[in-house]
Design a protein around this motif. Structure first.
Motif, PDB file in Angstrom:
ATOM      1  N   LEU A 158      39.689  43.315  36.623  1.00 56.51           N
ATOM      2  CA  LEU A 158      39.364  42.754  37.978  1.00 56.51           C
ATOM      3  C   LEU A 158      40.348  41.627  37.931  1.00 56.51           C
ATOM      4  N   LEU A 159      41.373  41.668  38.967  1.00 52.10           N
ATOM      5  CA  LEU A 159      42.424  40.664  38.707  1.00 52.10           C
ATOM      6  C   LEU A 159      42.082  39.090  39.203  1.00 52.10           C
ATOM      7  N   ASP A 160      40.943  39.215  40.112  1.00 51.68           N
ATOM      8  CA  ASP A 160      40.411  37.780  40.616  1.00 51.68           C
ATOM      9  C   ASP A 160      39.591  36.907  39.361  1.00 51.68           C
ATOM     10  N   LEU A 166      49.834  37.735  30.269  1.00 54.10           N
ATOM     11  CA  LEU A 166      50.007  39.021  29.888  1.00 54.10           C
ATOM     12  C   LEU A 166      48.873  39.725  30.066  1.00 54.10           C
ATOM     13  N   LEU A 167      48.735  40.759  30.921  1.00 51.63           N
ATOM     14  CA  LEU A 167      47.520  41.593  31.042  1.00 51.63           C
ATOM     15  C   LEU A 167      47.393  42.809  30.256  1.00 51.63           C
ATOM     16  N   THR A 178      50.583  35.783  37.512  1.00 46.62           N
ATOM     17  CA  THR A 178      51.148  34.431  37.569  1.00 46.62           C
ATOM     18  C   THR A 178      49.848  33.193  37.770  1.00 46.62           C
ATOM     19  N   ALA A 179      50.291  32.123  37.514  1.00 48.74           N
ATOM     20  CA  ALA A 179      49.479  30.940  37.671  1.00 48.74           C
ATOM     21  C   ALA A 179      48.812  31.007  39.439  1.00 48.74           C
ATOM     22  N   GLN A 209      49.042  39.781  46.393  1.00 49.74           N
ATOM     23  CA  GLN A 209      50.592  40.084  46.299  1.00 49.74           C
ATOM     24  C   GLN A 209      50.966  40.581  45.084  1.00 49.74           C
ATOM     25  N   LEU A 210      52.001  41.533  45.197  1.00 50.90           N
ATOM     26  CA  LEU A 210      52.501  42.290  43.887  1.00 50.90           C
ATOM     27  C   LEU A 210      53.837  42.302  43.832  1.00 50.90           C
ATOM     28  N   THR A 211      54.539  42.157  42.856  1.00 51.52           N
ATOM     29  CA  THR A 211      55.891  42.209  42.619  1.00 51.52           C
ATOM     30  C   THR A 211      56.170  43.471  41.521  1.00 51.52           C
ATOM     31  N   LEU A 212      56.718  44.412  42.274  1.00 43.60           N
ATOM     32  CA  LEU A 212      56.959  45.770  41.538  1.00 43.60           C
ATOM     33  C   LEU A 212      57.988  45.650  40.499  1.00 43.60           C
ATOM     34  N   PRO A 213      58.383  46.518  39.642  1.00 35.02           N
ATOM     35  CA  PRO A 213      59.057  46.378  38.374  1.00 35.02           C
ATOM     36  C   PRO A 213      60.561  46.584  38.914  1.00 35.02           C
TER      37      PRO A 213
END
Length: 406
Positions: A158-160, A166-167, A178-179, A209-213
């Motif tokens: 659960l990201l929120d 590091l997850l 990120t912060a 929001q997501l940043t892919l590899p």
């Protein structure tokens, strides 16, 4: 600083205008004063600004239109005059000349102003004013950052609620939060390693929001899911989308980026584009901001889009190309709803996804279209109050249900 002379006096033009957005002009007290109270001196100054920064003409014109539009709108009528306004509408009279709202970014203004056009009446309400019409004693807060990440082994995060840092690790890829609450994949993986498929699910009432590899950035709207590998090691970079997302694709000519969704595949090399493919909508649409994309439907029919174009793919597979209103398309990412003669049912579907509500129609309503600009940061009641002021629709909130009637 740029120096110019007017009637023997020396004036300096600030060098900040080259970075100005429409919102910045709306915040600029000197600009607002020029638009509302022009003088020969102010005209000379801003004419020089436009001559110095001709690329800002579009932002200047949009900001001028917004200021003049709001400045020309009368104050909302007092309670005792509402009956007379509705009587005028019923009699076919125009209470205020109707102008179709051109969609533009109004980050500075729309945060405190709701604007709506319908039924021959132009209405607006400052957010700090007491509501003119009471819609409900309940309220629903706007959406927020919320998402569930499912790893290849089925573990769900659960990201929120997750702390920053590091997850997890998938092969040679680190997954971090990120912060500021974004999800980032670090590491490109190794060729031949096991492919780890991840999925991020955005609930109704959420966004993320997501940043892919590969460095591609993705903004995900409410009620959206995106499936992707934790690293791109093959001949292409393929992700699967259901819902709505905006992509800023990292360039890699040797590894095309593909987005697959119901009835279509979007192929790009490096570009910015938006895909809307909610199952409850009549068609999937892809809008190109810049760069170049190729769309292919299930029948292998392809079209190449140019910047500013939108391709709509119907359930039958038919593809329609048209010019898009980019600010209307991108409004959700910038924090707004923008409606241009949009059917009420379509508006309610958008509100349902963002506020996690269920629209319920007491009985079939006549065809109703609305135009307006609304901040997504407003509570639901504030949005419904203004919509109700048009006199075409009434709302009642019961828990997570919104009852809609005439």
């Amino acid at each position: 600083m740029c120096i110019y002379y007017y009637q023997g006096y020396e004036y300096m033009i600030r060098n900040v205008y080259d970075q100005y957005t429409t919102a910045d002009f709306l915040h600029d007290e000197e600009f607002v004063a020029w638009v509302k109270y022009p003088t020969a001196e102010r005209n000379a100054y801003w004419e020089k600004v436009l001559a110095t920064y001709p690329q800002k003409e579009s932002q200047v014109q949009k900001a001028r239109e917004m200021i003049l539009l709001l400045n020309s709108v009368p104050q909302p009528p007092a309670a005792e005059s509402h009956a007379r306004v509705w009587e005028n509408i019923a009699a076919g009279m125009t209470a205020t000349r109707v102008r179709r709202i051109s969609p533009w970014r109004i980050a500075a203004v729309a945060a405190s102003v709701l604007v709506l056009v319908s039924a021959g009446l132009f209405l607006y309400r400052q957010s700090q004013q007491k509501p003119v019409l009471a819609v409900t004693t309940h309220d629903v807060a706007p959406g927020k950052n919320a998402a569930v990440l499912t790893l290849a082994n089925g573990q769900q995060l659960l990201l929120d609620d997750s702390a920053e840092g590091l997850l997890a690790k998938e092969g040679g890829t680190n997954i971090r939060k990120t912060a500021n609450g974004q999800l980032i994949y670090e590491g490109e993986g190794n060729k031949g390693e096991t492919v780890h498929i991840n999925r991020i699910d955005i609930p109704r009432g959420g966004q993320y929001q997501l940043t892919l590899p590969d460095g591609t950035k993705v903004w995900l709207n409410a009620a959206t899911s995106l499936q992707y590998p934790s690293s791109f090691t093959g001949k292409d970079r393929t992700v699967q989308l259901n819902g709505e997302a905006y992509f800023e694709v990292a360039q890699n000519a040797g590894m095309p980026f593909r987005v697959t969704s119901a009835g279509q595949t979007v192929e790009v090399l490096g570009t910015r584009f938006n895909v809307n493919c909610y199952e409850e909508e009549d068609a999937a649409s892809t809008t190109l901001i810049d760069g170049r994309v190729r769309l292919t439907n299930d029948s292998r029919v392809s079209h190449i889009l140019s910047p500013g174009e939108q391709c709509t793919v119907l359930p039958s597979g038919k593809m329609n190309i048209r010019s898009a209103d980019l600010e209307e398309v991108m409004a959700w990412k910038e924090g707004y709803f923008i409606w241009n003669e949009e059917p009420l049912e379509s508006i309610m579907r958008k509100l349902a996804r963002w506020y996690n509500i269920e629209p319920v129609y007491e009985k079939p309503l006549p065809a109703t279209v609305l135009s307006g600009i609304v901040s997504r940061s407003k509570n639901l009641s504030e949005v419904l109050e203004v919509m109700e002021m048009t006199g075409t629709v009434h709302f009642r909130i019961e828990d997570r249900k919104v009852i809609i009637s005439r």
